[in-house]
Motif scaffolding. Structure first.
Motif, PDB file in Angstrom:
ATOM      1  N   MET A   1       0.820  -1.124  -0.020  1.00 31.56           N
ATOM      2  CA  MET A   1       0.061   0.089  -0.003  1.00 31.56           C
ATOM      3  C   MET A   1       0.870   1.317  -0.120  1.00 31.56           C
ATOM      4  SD  MET A   1      -2.974  -1.439   2.802  1.00 31.56           S
ATOM      5  CE  MET A   1      -3.718   0.156   2.726  1.00 31.56           C
ATOM      6  N   GLN A   2       0.442   2.054  -0.747  1.00 26.75           N
ATOM      7  CA  GLN A   2       1.223   3.465  -0.902  1.00 26.75           C
ATOM      8  C   GLN A   2       0.444   4.548  -0.058  1.00 26.75           C
ATOM      9  OE1 GLN A   2       2.567   4.707  -4.738  1.00 26.75           O
ATOM     10  NE2 GLN A   2       4.636   3.996  -3.868  1.00 26.75           N
ATOM     11  N   TYR A   3       1.360   5.242   0.714  1.00 31.23           N
ATOM     12  CA  TYR A   3       0.646   6.441   1.534  1.00 31.23           C
ATOM     13  C   TYR A   3       0.924   7.714   1.031  1.00 31.23           C
ATOM     14  CZ  TYR A   3      -0.864   2.849   4.674  1.00 31.23           C
ATOM     15  OH  TYR A   3      -1.182   1.686   5.116  1.00 31.23           O
ATOM     16  N   GLU A   4       0.459   8.729   0.876  1.00 28.33           N
ATOM     17  CA  GLU A   4       0.865   9.934   0.575  1.00 28.33           C
ATOM     18  C   GLU A   4       1.416  10.766   1.759  1.00 28.33           C
ATOM     19  OE1 GLU A   4       0.637  11.058  -2.655  1.00 28.33           O
ATOM     20  OE2 GLU A   4      -0.014   9.075  -3.208  1.00 28.33           O
ATOM     21  N   ALA A   5       2.579  10.307   2.126  1.00 24.15           N
ATOM     22  CA  ALA A   5       3.251  11.051   3.163  1.00 24.15           C
ATOM     23  C   ALA A   5       4.364  12.041   2.676  1.00 24.15           C
ATOM     24  CB  ALA A   5       3.586   9.854   3.965  1.00 24.15           C
ATOM     25  N   THR A   6       4.669  12.853   3.710  1.00 26.94           N
ATOM     26  CA  THR A   6       5.777  13.797   3.509  1.00 26.94           C
ATOM     27  C   THR A   6       6.902  13.597   4.328  1.00 26.94           C
ATOM     28  OG1 THR A   6       4.726  15.326   5.033  1.00 26.94           O
ATOM     29  CG2 THR A   6       4.179  15.684   2.340  1.00 26.94           C
ATOM     30  N   SER A   7       6.798  12.895   5.346  1.00 28.87           N
ATOM     31  CA  SER A   7       7.843  12.514   6.357  1.00 28.87           C
ATOM     32  C   SER A   7       7.310  11.042   7.049  1.00 28.87           C
ATOM     33  CB  SER A   7       7.593  13.596   7.408  1.00 28.87           C
ATOM     34  OG  SER A   7       6.753  13.485   8.199  1.00 28.87           O
ATOM     35  N   ALA A   8       8.469  10.605   7.626  1.00 28.06           N
ATOM     36  CA  ALA A   8       7.964   9.261   8.295  1.00 28.06           C
ATOM     37  C   ALA A   8       7.100   9.367   9.313  1.00 28.06           C
ATOM     38  CB  ALA A   8       9.407   8.764   8.900  1.00 28.06           C
ATOM     39  N   ASP A   9       7.020  10.451  10.077  1.00 26.78           N
ATOM     40  CA  ASP A   9       6.143  10.651  11.058  1.00 26.78           C
ATOM     41  C   ASP A   9       4.664  10.607  10.501  1.00 26.78           C
ATOM     42  OD1 ASP A   9       7.663  10.769  13.353  1.00 26.78           O
ATOM     43  OD2 ASP A   9       8.229  12.890  13.046  1.00 26.78           O
ATOM     44  N   ASP A  10       4.640  11.466   9.302  1.00 27.54           N
ATOM     45  CA  ASP A  10       3.404  11.436   8.679  1.00 27.54           C
ATOM     46  C   ASP A  10       2.937  10.250   8.027  1.00 27.54           C
ATOM     47  OD1 ASP A  10       1.060  12.559   7.264  1.00 27.54           O
ATOM     48  OD2 ASP A  10       2.272  13.261   5.372  1.00 27.54           O
ATOM     49  N   ILE A  12       3.491   7.234   9.298  1.00 30.79           N
ATOM     50  CA  ILE A  12       3.106   6.265  10.473  1.00 30.79           C
ATOM     51  C   ILE A  12       1.892   6.699  10.983  1.00 30.79           C
ATOM     52  CG2 ILE A  12       3.697   5.558  12.717  1.00 30.79           C
ATOM     53  CD1 ILE A  12       6.743   5.698  11.926  1.00 30.79           C
ATOM     54  N   SER A  13       1.543   7.971  10.952  1.00 27.45           N
ATOM     55  CA  SER A  13       0.223   8.515  11.314  1.00 27.45           C
ATOM     56  C   SER A  13      -0.835   8.151  10.488  1.00 27.45           C
ATOM     57  CB  SER A  13       0.098  10.071  11.288  1.00 27.45           C
ATOM     58  OG  SER A  13       0.122  10.567  10.034  1.00 27.45           O
ATOM     59  N   GLN A  14      -0.616   7.646   9.350  1.00 30.99           N
ATOM     60  CA  GLN A  14      -1.827   7.404   8.427  1.00 30.99           C
ATOM     61  C   GLN A  14      -1.882   5.768   8.579  1.00 30.99           C
ATOM     62  OE1 GLN A  14      -1.124   8.759   4.201  1.00 30.99           O
ATOM     63  NE2 GLN A  14      -0.035  10.365   5.004  1.00 30.99           N
ATOM     64  N   LEU A  15      -1.183   5.005   9.218  1.00 29.66           N
ATOM     65  CA  LEU A  15      -1.205   3.503   9.333  1.00 29.66           C
ATOM     66  C   LEU A  15      -2.446   3.181  10.250  1.00 29.66           C
ATOM     67  CD1 LEU A  15       2.708   2.605   9.820  1.00 29.66           C
ATOM     68  CD2 LEU A  15       1.312   2.510   7.751  1.00 29.66           C
ATOM     69  N   PRO A  16      -2.943   1.902   9.938  1.00 32.37           N
ATOM     70  CA  PRO A  16      -3.982   1.445  10.909  1.00 32.37           C
ATOM     71  C   PRO A  16      -3.387   1.236  12.153  1.00 32.37           C
ATOM     72  CG  PRO A  16      -3.981   0.042   8.900  1.00 32.37           C
ATOM     73  CD  PRO A  16      -2.744   1.207   8.560  1.00 32.37           C
ATOM     74  N   GLU A  17      -4.171   1.459  13.049  1.00 24.52           N
ATOM     75  CA  GLU A  17      -3.666   1.598  14.650  1.00 24.52           C
ATOM     76  C   GLU A  17      -2.840   0.435  14.921  1.00 24.52           C
ATOM     77  OE1 GLU A  17      -3.048   3.211  18.210  1.00 24.52           O
ATOM     78  OE2 GLU A  17      -4.351   4.197  16.768  1.00 24.52           O
ATOM     79  N   GLU A  18      -3.190  -0.656  14.663  1.00 25.49           N
ATOM     80  CA  GLU A  18      -2.334  -2.126  14.844  1.00 25.49           C
ATOM     81  C   GLU A  18      -1.041  -2.137  14.050  1.00 25.49           C
ATOM     82  OE1 GLU A  18      -4.882  -3.009  11.356  1.00 25.49           O
ATOM     83  OE2 GLU A  18      -5.206  -2.165  12.937  1.00 25.49           O
ATOM     84  N   ARG A  19      -0.743  -1.323  13.144  1.00 27.37           N
ATOM     85  CA  ARG A  19       0.548  -1.428  12.560  1.00 27.37           C
ATOM     86  C   ARG A  19       1.499  -0.164  13.089  1.00 27.37           C
ATOM     87  NH1 ARG A  19       0.451  -3.783   7.078  1.00 27.37           N
ATOM     88  NH2 ARG A  19      -0.560  -5.557   7.256  1.00 27.37           N
ATOM     89  N   ARG A  20       0.997   0.738  13.590  1.00 29.93           N
ATOM     90  CA  ARG A  20       1.747   2.165  14.194  1.00 29.93           C
ATOM     91  C   ARG A  20       2.965   1.657  14.755  1.00 29.93           C
ATOM     92  NH1 ARG A  20      -3.356   6.077  15.122  1.00 29.93           N
ATOM     93  NH2 ARG A  20      -3.679   6.094  12.766  1.00 29.93           N
TER      94      ARG A  20
END
Length: 151
Positions: A1-10, A12-20
């Motif tokens: 899955m690809q996330y539209e993130a601009t940083s590593a923190d961003d 991780i914040s988009q991940l499902p709770e159980e993956r964070r």
């Protein structure tokens, strides 16, 4: 899955709770153990660890505008993945990793060419991933990369 993130923190914040938590812990393991000179970035929609242009101006041969990739960390649909170019490029390192993984008695490693897949977060061998990170310095990776692409 690809996330539209601009940083590593961003990312991780988009991940499902159980993956964070497991992804955060893997990120911290990598950052703690990766030799000096690699930089964290978002690369190909994943958390990436690259050789920056300041250290390797040629960049990635597929797209020289990009820094030279080395490792990535991603949450995929059915697993968490660590991509490590060294285990793909160096058969001795790959064998070391496989031997160490098997010695942990946590099951058979689920791997592709550079991909290590973790379908069960409670079975992630964080210590082994840390050891793997320490096995290759920036200069080692650049040498190996150049040897492979500049034949």
């Amino acid at each position: 899955m690809q996330y539209e993130a601009t940083s590593a923190d961003d990312y991780i914040s988009q991940l499902p709770e159980e993956r964070r938590e497991p992804v955060s812990r893997l990120r911290e393991t990598i950052r703690t153990h990766l030799p000096e000179g690699f930089e964290e970035s978002i690369s190909y929609g994943m958390i990436g660890y690259v050789v920056p242009h300041a250290r390797y101006p040629d960049g990635y041969h597929c797209n020289p505008e990009l820094p030279l990739p080395f490792m990535s960390l991603a949450s995929q649909k059915n697993y968490i993945a660590v991509y490590h170019s060294g285990i793909y490029a160096d058969p001795e390192l790959n064998q070391w990793f496989l031997d160490r993984y098997r010695a942990l008695d946590i099951g058979k490693p689920d791997m592709g060419k550079s991909c290590i897949r973790f379908r069960k977060p409670d079975k992630i061998p964080y210590g082994l991933i840390g050891e793997l990170c320490e096995k290759m310095e920036v200069e080692d990776w650049v040498r190996m990369y150049e040897k492979a692409i500049k034949k």
